[in-house]
Design an enzyme around this catalytic site. Structure first.
Site, PDB file in Angstrom:
ATOM      1  CD  GLU A  33      -2.783   1.286   2.405  1.00 50.55           C
ATOM      2  OE1 GLU A  33      -2.808   0.371   3.249  1.00 50.55           O
ATOM      3  OE2 GLU A  33      -3.502   2.299   2.466  1.00 50.55           O
ATOM      4  NE  ARG A 257       4.014  -8.454  10.614  1.00 50.60           N
ATOM      5  CZ  ARG A 257       3.353  -7.772   9.670  1.00 50.60           C
ATOM      6  NH1 ARG A 257       2.360  -8.332   9.029  1.00 50.60           N
ATOM      7  NH2 ARG A 257       3.686  -6.548   9.381  1.00 50.60           N
ATOM      8  CE  LYS A 267       2.991   0.057   4.966  1.00 51.18           C
ATOM      9  NZ  LYS A 267       2.512  -0.089   3.583  1.00 51.18           N
TER      10      LYS A 267
HETATM   11  P1  ATP Z   1       2.577  -2.303   7.991  1.00 51.18           P
HETATM   12  O1  ATP Z   1       1.827  -3.168   8.938  1.00 51.18           O
HETATM   13  O2  ATP Z   1       3.993  -2.055   8.356  1.00 51.18           O
HETATM   14  O3  ATP Z   1       1.859  -1.034   7.638  1.00 51.18           O
HETATM   15  P2  ATP Z   1       1.555  -3.654   5.772  1.00 51.18           P
HETATM   16  O4  ATP Z   1       1.483  -5.121   5.836  1.00 51.18           O
HETATM   17  O5  ATP Z   1       0.285  -2.919   5.995  1.00 51.18           O
HETATM   18  O6  ATP Z   1       2.701  -3.156   6.685  1.00 51.18           O
HETATM   19  P3  ATP Z   1       1.675  -3.442   2.969  1.00 51.18           P
HETATM   20  O7  ATP Z   1       2.120  -2.301   2.158  1.00 51.18           O
HETATM   21  O8  ATP Z   1       0.253  -3.827   2.949  1.00 51.18           O
HETATM   22  O9  ATP Z   1       2.138  -3.135   4.438  1.00 51.18           O
HETATM   23  O10 ATP Z   1       2.577  -4.718   2.691  1.00 51.18           O
HETATM   24  C1  ATP Z   1       2.947  -5.147   1.428  1.00 51.18           C
HETATM   25  C2  ATP Z   1       3.337  -6.586   1.508  1.00 51.18           C
HETATM   26  O11 ATP Z   1       4.439  -6.746   2.377  1.00 51.18           O
HETATM   27  C3  ATP Z   1       2.208  -7.437   2.030  1.00 51.18           C
HETATM   28  O12 ATP Z   1       2.119  -8.589   1.241  1.00 51.18           O
HETATM   29  C4  ATP Z   1       2.633  -7.763   3.431  1.00 51.18           C
HETATM   30  O13 ATP Z   1       2.151  -9.016   3.832  1.00 51.18           O
HETATM   31  C5  ATP Z   1       4.161  -7.749   3.326  1.00 51.18           C
HETATM   32  N1  ATP Z   1       4.757  -7.431   4.601  1.00 51.18           N
HETATM   33  C6  ATP Z   1       4.544  -6.343   5.367  1.00 51.18           C
HETATM   34  N2  ATP Z   1       5.218  -6.421   6.525  1.00 51.18           N
HETATM   35  C7  ATP Z   1       5.900  -7.595   6.492  1.00 51.18           C
HETATM   36  C8  ATP Z   1       6.775  -8.264   7.403  1.00 51.18           C
HETATM   37  N3  ATP Z   1       7.107  -7.735   8.583  1.00 51.18           N
HETATM   38  N4  ATP Z   1       7.276  -9.462   7.024  1.00 51.18           N
HETATM   39  C9  ATP Z   1       6.965  -9.993   5.846  1.00 51.18           C
HETATM   40  N5  ATP Z   1       6.148  -9.434   4.957  1.00 51.18           N
HETATM   41  C10 ATP Z   1       5.605  -8.240   5.263  1.00 51.18           C
HETATM   42 MG    MG Z   2      -1.356  -3.643   4.653  1.00 48.14          MG
END
Ligand code: ATP
Ligand code: MG
Length: 563
Positions: A33, A257, A267
Site C-alpha cells: 500500500e 511475517r 508503517k
Molecule cells: P505495515 O503493517 O507495516 O503497515 P503492511 O502489511 O500494511 O505493513 P503493505 O504495504 O500492505 O504493508 O505490505 C505489502 C506486503 O508486504 C504485504 O504482502 C505484506 O504481507 C508484506 N509485509 C509487510 N510487513 C511484512 C513483514 N514484517 N514481514 C513480511 N512481509 C511483510
Molecule cells: Mg497492509
C-alpha cells in the site's frame, strides 16, 4: 549443504503444481500500500515473491494496493519502486488496485443482482456491535432484506455522491452467525469523499481491502498470492468472492511475517517517528526502512542474503538484529576498500624522523580481493593516532602504545613512546616517540615482534571529516511492548546517535563521494576504516565537508556488552 537441497513449503507447493500441470509458469505479486516507505519486513516479502518467481522461471507484478485514498501518496509510489529496483529486482508490470475500480464496481453490481450484497444504513458502531463475537453470533441488519432494485439504486447513488461519508456502506450478504467472523456480512464499499492519488475526484466510494485484494489477484492471474499469516482467516472470504463471481481462481498462501528485535516495523509507527522528528526522515540511517539501510551503508546483497538466510517460516518468530549486521559484515568484508581514519585524534610526533621529510608507503586496499590492488599513503614526522590507543601508564594487557612500549604503525614503522605533552587540565596534547627506520613496511629485520598495530594518518596530509556513529534506535528488545501509560516512543534509545566532528582521514578519502549506481539510484560509497568498522559516505556531505556514517562495527560489540 542442506540449504541448497532442502525446499521451503512454498517451493514445495510450486514444484508440485508445476509437476501436476496446474500452471505452466508462475506469477507472483508484491502488493504494497503506498502509504509509507518500505521496511525490512517488506524486503522479506519482496525477496520471497521475486525470488520464487525467478527460481522457477516465472514473473512478478508490482501492484499498489491503493484503496485508501486518505493515506496514499505518489511520493510513496516512487520510493517503493526505487527501493525494489535497488534491491535488485525487476517487476514484469506495474498495476494499481485503483485501475480495477470500474471492474470492482461492476462486480459489486453483479453480487447485488445475485442477492449477495446489500446497502446498509447502520452506523459504523451499530455494524460493529451487530457482528457479535467469536463466541456469539451476530444480528442481522434491519436493512439486510432490501430488494435488489432498491440496493442497485442506492449503490448507484452512493457512487454518484448523494450521501455523506459514513452514511451508508455496501455489505456482502453471507451469514451473520458464521463461525469465521470475516463472513459476517463484511463491508465491501464505504463512502469517502476524498481525492485519490490516481483517480482524483472520480470516486467517492472506495472498495475495502478484503473486497479488492483477491479480485485484483484474479484479474492479474496471480498463481501464488503470498502474504503474511494474519491474512489466513481472510482467505476463505477471498475465495468466496472469486467463486460467486465465477472468475479466475487465484490462490493465497501465508507465511510468517518478519519480526526483528530492537525495532518497530509498522508503517504507522515509522511515520510517527518521522512526523514527530524523532529521526531525521524516512531514510535516517537508524530507521528499519530500505532507504534507511541504504543510507546506513547496507548493500542489496547483504539484505537479500539476510532474507535468504532466515528462511520462510509458518510460525511467527523474532529474528535477532545481530543477524542483519552479520550479513552486512560478511558482505562488506569481501567488497569494502580498506582505509585509515582516526576518529578521536591525538598528535604523535616522531622525534627522530627528519623534519620536512615525507614518504609514500604502500597499503593494501582489500586483503580479501587481490584485484583491488594497493595505494600509496603519505607518512611524515607528525601523525594522528586514536586517543584510545595510548595510555601513559598501561596495564599489562594493554597491547597498544604506552611510554617505553613499542608498537607497529600499520604499513609504516615500529615506534616507541617516550614522553607526552599536556595542557593545563592535564589532557594529553601530544605524544613523543622514536621510530626504527629499519622496520619500514612494518617488519623488523632482526625478527623482533610487537603486540600491537595501530592505524594512523599523517597530520599534514589528513582530511577532516564528520563521522556519525549510530546505535540501535530502541533500547529495549521489544519496543512495541510498553507499560501502562507509555508508548513505544518511551523505548527509544537516547544515545542512538553520536556525532564526531574532528575526525582525521587519510587523504585518499578526500575523493569519497556519493555515487549513482547503474540503475540511476544514488547510494553511498562503502569502506572499512581499519580497526574501526565499516563506514560509508552520507548524502549530507558537500564540497569541502566530508560526512561518513558508521554502518556497523567490525565485530558484534553488542553481544559482548550484553553477554
Ligand atoms: P505495515 O503493517 O507495516 O503497515 P503492511 O502489511 O500494511 O505493513 P503493505 O504495504 O500492505 O504493508 O505490505 C505489502 C506486503 O508486504 C504485504 O504482502 C505484506 O504481507 C508484506 N509485509 C509487510 N510487513 C511484512 C513483514 N514484517 N514481514 C513480511 N512481509 C511483510
Ligand atoms: Mg497492509
Amino acid at each position: 549443504m542442506e540449504e541448497n537441497t532442502s525446499r521451503n513449503f512454498l517451493e514445495e507447493i510450486i514444484e508440485q503444481g508445476l509437476a501436476e500441470g496446474t500452471y505452466k509458469s508462475i506469477l507472483t505479486r508484491f502488493p504494497p500500500e503506498p502509504n509509507g516507505y518500505l521496511h525490512i519486513g517488506h524486503c522479506k516479502s519482496i525477496c520471497l515473491n521475486f525470488g520464487l518467481a525467478k527460481k522457477y522461471g516465472g514473473k512478478t507484478n508490482l501492484r499498489f494496493d491503493d484503496t485508501n485514498p486518505v493515506k496514499e501518496d505518489t511520493e510513496y509510489v516512487d520510493s517503493i519502486q526505487q527501493d525494489i529496483r535497488w534491491l535488485g529486482f525487476e517487476w514484469a508490470s506495474v498495476h494499481y488496485a485503483s485501475d480495477y475500480f470500474d471492474q470492482l464496481y461492476e462486480w459489486a453490481v453483479v453480487l447485488i443482482k445475485k442477492g449477495l450484497a446489500y446497502v446498509d444504513d447502520q452506523t459504523q458502531e451499530e455494524i460493529r456491535l451487530g457482528r457479535g463475537t467469536v463466541t456469539e453470533p451476530g444480528k442481522n441488519s434491519p436493512y439486510r432484506d432490501r430488494s435488489v432494485e432498491e440496493n442497485l439504486d442506492l449503490f448507484e447513488r452512493m457512487k454518484n455522491g448523494e450521501f455523506a461519508d459514513g452514511e451508508k456502506v455496501l455489505r456482502a450478504k453471507i451469514d451473520m452467525a458464521h463461525p469465521n467472523m470475516q463472513f459476517r456480512d463484511p463491508i465491501m464499499y464505504r463512502i469517502l469523499h476524498a481525492d485519490h492519488h490516481r483517480t482524483g475526484s472520480k470516486w467517492c466510494i472506495y472498495p475495502m481491502y478484503d473486497y479488492a485484494h483477491g479480485q485484483s489477484d484474479s484479474i492479474e492471474n496471480i498463481t501464488h498470492s503470498i502474504c503474511t499469516l494474519e491474512f489466513d482467516i481472510h482467505r476463505p472470504l477471498y475465495d468466496w468472492f472469486i467463486e460467486q463471481l465465477g472468475i479466475w481462481p487465484s490462490h493465497q498462501y501465508e507465511f510468517a511475517r518478519l519480526n526483528i528485535n530492537y525495532t518497530v516495523m509498522s508503517k504507522r509507527k515509522l511515520l510517527q517517528l518521522v512526523k514527530e522528528n524523532y529521526v531525521s526522515g524516512w531514510d535516517d540511517p537508524r530507521m528499519p526502512t530500505i532507504c534507511g539501510f541504504r543510507r546506513r551503508g547496507y548493500t542489496p546483497e547483504s539484505l537479500r542474503n539476510f532474507c535468504e538466510d532466515i528462511g520462510v517460516a509458518k510460525r511467527d518468530n523474532i529474528i535477532d538484529y545481530v543477524r542483519l549486521e552479520n550479513s552486512l559484515r560478511d558482505h562488506l568484508n569481501k567488497v569494502a576498500q580498506r582505509r585509515m581514519a582516526v576518529l578521536n585524534p591525538v598528535k604523535l610526533v616522531i622525534d627522530n624522523y627528519p623534519e620536512g621529510q615525507e614518504e609514500m608507503l604502500t597499503a593494501v586496499n582489500n586483503p580479501e580481493c587481490e584485484a583491488d590492488g594497493t595505494r600509496q599513503v603519505p607518512f611524515s614526522r607528525e601523525l594522528y593516532i586514536e586517543r584510545e590507543d595510548f595510555m601513559e601508564e598501561a596495564p599489562k594487557k594493554f597491547f597498544r602504545l604506552s611510554i617505553g612500549k613499542e608498537v607497529r604503525l600499520r604499513y609504516a614503522y615500529f615506534v616507541t613512546a617516550q614522553s607526552v605533552e599536556k595542557d593545563a587540565e592535564g589532557n594529553i596534547t601530544c605524544i613523543h616517540c622514536t621510530y626504527d627506520p629499519a622496520t619500514r613496511g612494518g617488519d623488523a629485520p632482526d625478527g623482533r615482534k610487537v603486540k600491537g598495530t595501530l592505524h594512523w594518518v599523517s597530520a599534514k596530509h589528513a582530511v577532516d571529516a564528520e563521522v556519525r556513529l549510530f546505535d540501535r534506535l530502541f533500547a529495549t528488545e521489544a519496543p512495541d511492548v510498553a507499560p501502562e501509560g507509555k508508548t513505544f516512543l518511551d523505548n527509544l534509545n537516547p544515545d542512538s546517535l553520536k556525532v564526531l566532528h574532528n575526525c582525521k582521514l587519510e587523504p585518499a578519502l578526500a575523493e569519497a563521494k556519493m555515487v549513482v549506481n547503474e540503475k540511476g539510484i544514488e547510494e553511498p560509497q562503502r569502506f572499512q576504516f581499519e580497526r574501526m568498522g565499516y563506514f560509508c559516505t552520507d548524502r549530507d556531505m558537500n564540497d569541502g565537508h566530508l560526512v561518513f556514517n558508521r554502518s556497523c562495527s567490525l565485530k558484534d560489540t553488542w553481544a559482548k556488552i550484553n553477554g
